[in-house]
Design a protein around this motif. Structure first.
Motif, PDB file in Angstrom:
ATOM      1  N   SER A  78       0.432 -31.914 -58.577  1.00 25.84           N
ATOM      2  CA  SER A  78       0.345 -33.149 -59.353  1.00 25.84           C
ATOM      3  C   SER A  78       0.711 -34.295 -58.423  1.00 25.84           C
ATOM      4  N   VAL A  79       0.181 -35.464 -58.707  1.00 23.93           N
ATOM      5  CA  VAL A  79       0.428 -36.621 -57.844  1.00 23.93           C
ATOM      6  C   VAL A  79       1.915 -36.958 -57.797  1.00 23.93           C
ATOM      7  N   THR A  80       2.573 -36.896 -58.955  1.00 24.61           N
ATOM      8  CA  THR A  80       3.977 -37.284 -59.026  1.00 24.61           C
ATOM      9  C   THR A  80       4.889 -36.313 -58.283  1.00 24.61           C
ATOM     10  N   LYS A  81       4.468 -35.076 -58.087  1.00 25.00           N
ATOM     11  CA  LYS A  81       5.262 -34.128 -57.287  1.00 25.00           C
ATOM     12  C   LYS A  81       4.887 -34.241 -55.812  1.00 25.00           C
ATOM     13  N   GLN A  82       3.593 -34.188 -55.526  1.00 21.78           N
ATOM     14  CA  GLN A  82       3.110 -34.141 -54.142  1.00 21.78           C
ATOM     15  C   GLN A  82       3.444 -35.408 -53.377  1.00 21.78           C
ATOM     16  N   LYS A  83       3.196 -36.548 -53.984  1.00 23.67           N
ATOM     17  CA  LYS A  83       3.324 -37.814 -53.264  1.00 23.67           C
ATOM     18  C   LYS A  83       4.728 -38.412 -53.310  1.00 23.67           C
ATOM     19  N   PHE A  84       5.584 -37.870 -54.144  1.00 27.43           N
ATOM     20  CA  PHE A  84       6.928 -38.444 -54.243  1.00 27.43           C
ATOM     21  C   PHE A  84       7.995 -37.441 -53.815  1.00 27.43           C
ATOM     22  N   ASP A  85       8.103 -36.325 -54.515  1.00 26.66           N
ATOM     23  CA  ASP A  85       9.104 -35.322 -54.164  1.00 26.66           C
ATOM     24  C   ASP A  85       8.856 -34.784 -52.760  1.00 26.66           C
ATOM     25  N   ASN A  86       7.656 -34.295 -52.504  1.00 28.21           N
ATOM     26  CA  ASN A  86       7.366 -33.674 -51.210  1.00 28.21           C
ATOM     27  C   ASN A  86       7.470 -34.664 -50.047  1.00 28.21           C
ATOM     28  N   LEU A  87       7.001 -35.877 -50.258  1.00 28.24           N
ATOM     29  CA  LEU A  87       6.971 -36.860 -49.173  1.00 28.24           C
ATOM     30  C   LEU A  87       8.292 -37.630 -49.054  1.00 28.24           C
ATOM     31  N   TYR A  88       8.629 -38.399 -50.084  1.00 28.31           N
ATOM     32  CA  TYR A  88       9.784 -39.285 -49.990  1.00 28.31           C
ATOM     33  C   TYR A  88      11.113 -38.530 -49.991  1.00 28.31           C
ATOM     34  N   CYS A  89      11.188 -37.466 -50.756  1.00 30.41           N
ATOM     35  CA  CYS A  89      12.413 -36.667 -50.784  1.00 30.41           C
ATOM     36  C   CYS A  89      12.700 -36.071 -49.409  1.00 30.41           C
ATOM     37  N   CYS A  90      11.677 -35.472 -48.797  1.00 28.29           N
ATOM     38  CA  CYS A  90      11.876 -34.825 -47.490  1.00 28.29           C
ATOM     39  C   CYS A  90      12.092 -35.848 -46.385  1.00 28.29           C
TER      40      CYS A  90
END
Length: 550
Positions: free
Chosen positions: A301-313
């Motif tokens: 999902s966009v909200t997981k892939q583009k935020f959690d995976n990217l900004y979190c890491c």
């Protein structure tokens, strides 16, 4: 002719006088600065500083007998051991996941061997120490402050109870942030049983806090492999309770239920999976025609892939490395294996701190993206002898092999940012010729016969959640997405979702994002009727087609 002995005495006397004068000035200055009623003028302040002697330091070494005697006043052997343990333990605590309060416990008894009771009289849980529940509650309350969107969803839907009758069994990281999600699911009507998807990421005090409220939690930090599967089994296999929904992170819970309890698995109404590894397993089951329940792929999902995976890491990779190794990133040569969203976040953070970053990739599109972002795309074998740090984030297995570890230079750091511990061939390092030396919590020296040391973090498991913490706000985005996916699957009319893997509806992705915009006081522009007609869109969304790549 001068007498050397007399000269030495005079120098000692002069030095003692200077020290005494300095102490007097320090006391005077301290008294003046501490006093709340001090009206000292700049002239007086200047006079105070001018009173400090300006003699050149005595060049000869002077040995004070009194200083030697001070060393004999150190603690006894027993006292030293106690002091050493205190210092070592506090160091370990500060580097553990969220500085878990229970890490400092002297109780080495396995939670499986203890019977604990919460304040409600229930024993249906297994955590490190139920007495730490109060500390865990404080952690959860801190997390809630930065998860306002999820709390907002909880308040909006609480009266409707959209998950009434849902029996959710979950296998995720058990942290303060996931606790907010679990308690939201309970507030929306669900019954929950929970276990950990990683043996090192559990915050013991949070697990205790959840157990105290009545959620059946089976997890503690530092589980063995056997404990891990035992905890999953206790969640699934309990008398008088049968799950009808699964929330998984990594696919281990789904796999265990599919293999060991096939009749229970067939009655599941929906699976929500949030990791690359778990989604890959679901697609394999679907392709083989063995997936007998609908599943929601939250990872893509966009909200997981583009935020959690990217900004979190992007933030947590530095946090994990700093807490465990105190490494200076400027000038270090780092190779990041994989340039997906996790790899992109890691590379951006390391580059910003002055590291020389290389990327390994199998996908030409991701490889081209890395090149355009200014990174050299290489094969790991080409640079293995010169790199200082290796970070894996591919979701694959044996990305870093024993042969490559043998060729790494002394002092290199190896860690993993992927979900599973398969990316680094850790098993090949457990051989008689190599020595393992524990440095601190989640940090090991692997020592070769020639004395070379490689620093291995979290035994090859997920670095950020094993060795540090992750940004709460980003996890709010993922947790809200998971909650909505569970609500959607549980309430969907029969026939809407078949026995397959589905992506989150675009409208739901946009709704999750909109809930979080308020935190930034962001105001979106609204389409006019004419503009909406021109673009062929509904004024309220969705604003992008499903094939759009953000």
């Amino acid at each position: 002719m001068s007498d050397p002995a007399l000269d030495a005495k005079l120098e000692v006397k002069q030095a003692s006088k200077e020290v005494k004068e300095s102490e007097n000035v320090a006391e005077k200055y301290s008294a003046m600065t501490v006093s709340k009623n001090s009206d000292m003028s700049m002239g007086e302040l200047s006079s105070a500083f001018s009173a400090v002697p300006t003699h050149k330091p005595v060049k000869k070494q002077i040995q004070f007998v009194e200083d030697k005697q001070e060393f004999s006043r150190f603690p006894t052997k027993t006292g030293r051991r106690s002091l050493s343990r205190s210092i070592s333990q506090s160091s370990t605590d500060s580097y553990s996941s969220a500085a878990s309060y229970t890490d400092s416990s002297d109780d080495e008894t396995s939670p499986r061997d203890k019977t604990q009771v919460n304040s409600k009289g229930s024993t249906d849980f297994c955590v490190k120490n139920i007495k730490q529940a109060e500390f865990g509650r404080r952690e959860i309350e801190i997390a809630e402050q930065d998860m306002s969107a999820l709390i907002s969803l909880r308040k909006r839907a609480q009266s409707e109870k959209p998950l009434a009758g849902a029996k959710i069994v979950g296998c995720t990281h058990i942290t303060a942030q996931t606790a907010v999600l679990i308690e939201t699911l309970v507030a929306l009507g669900a019954q929950c049983r929970w276990t950990a998807c990683n043996i090192y990421s559990t915050q013991n005090e949070v697990a205790a806090a959840l157990s105290e409220t009545g959620v059946a939690v089976f997890a503690w930090k530092g589980e063995s492999e056997d404990d891990f599967w035992w905890c999953i089994d206790r969640c699934v296999n309990t008398e008088g309770w049968q799950p009808n929904m699964i929330l998984d992170d990594g696919g281990d819970l789904t796999h265990w239920m599919y293999k060991k309890y096939p009749n229970v698995f067939k009655k599941i109404r929906g699976i929500v999976e949030e990791s690359v590894t778990g989604v890959h397993r679901l697609y394999q089951l679907s392709k083989a025609g063995k997936l007998c329940v609908p599943a929601m792929n939250v990872n893509d999902s966009v909200t997981k892939q583009k935020f959690d995976n990217l900004y979190c890491c992007r933030e947590s990779i530095l946090d994990g490395l700093k807490r465990t190794t105190d490494v200076m990133f400027g000038g270090k040569q780092v190779v990041v294996c994989g340039y997906g969203e996790v790899g992109k976040g890691c590379c951006a953070a390391l580059k910003a701190l002055g590291s020389i970053v290389y990327v390994t990739e199998i996908d030409p599109i991701c490889g081209l993206q890395a090149c355009m972002d200014g990174f050299r795309v290489v094969k790991l074998n080409e640079i293995i002898r010169q790199v200082d740090v290796i970070i894996t984030c591919t979701g694959n297995k044996n990305v870093v092999t024993r042969d490559q570890l043998d060729r790494m230079k002394n002092g290199s750091i190896v860690c993993n940012m992927g979900h599973s511990n398969t990316e680094i061939d850790v098993a090949s390092l457990r051989t008689p010729e190599l020595t393992w030396e524990r440095v601190r919590s989640q940090v090991d020296h692997v020592i070769w016969p020639d004395g070379k040391r490689v620093i291995l973090l979290a035994e090859g498991r997920l670095l950020n959640l094993s060795c540090s913490t992750v940004p709460t706000f980003v996890l709010s985005i993922t947790a809200t997405t998971q909650a909505l996916a569970l609500i959607e699957l549980y309430n969907a009319p029969e026939g809407r979702y078949k026995q397959d893997v589905y992506l989150l509806p675009k409208k739901m992705d946009e709704y999750v994002a909109s809930l979080h915009l308020a935190t930034f006081d962001a105001h979106l522009t609204e389409l006019s009727d004419e503009q909406a007609k021109y673009l062929g869109l509904n004024k309220n969304g969705p604003f992008k087609p499903n094939y759009y790549r953000y």
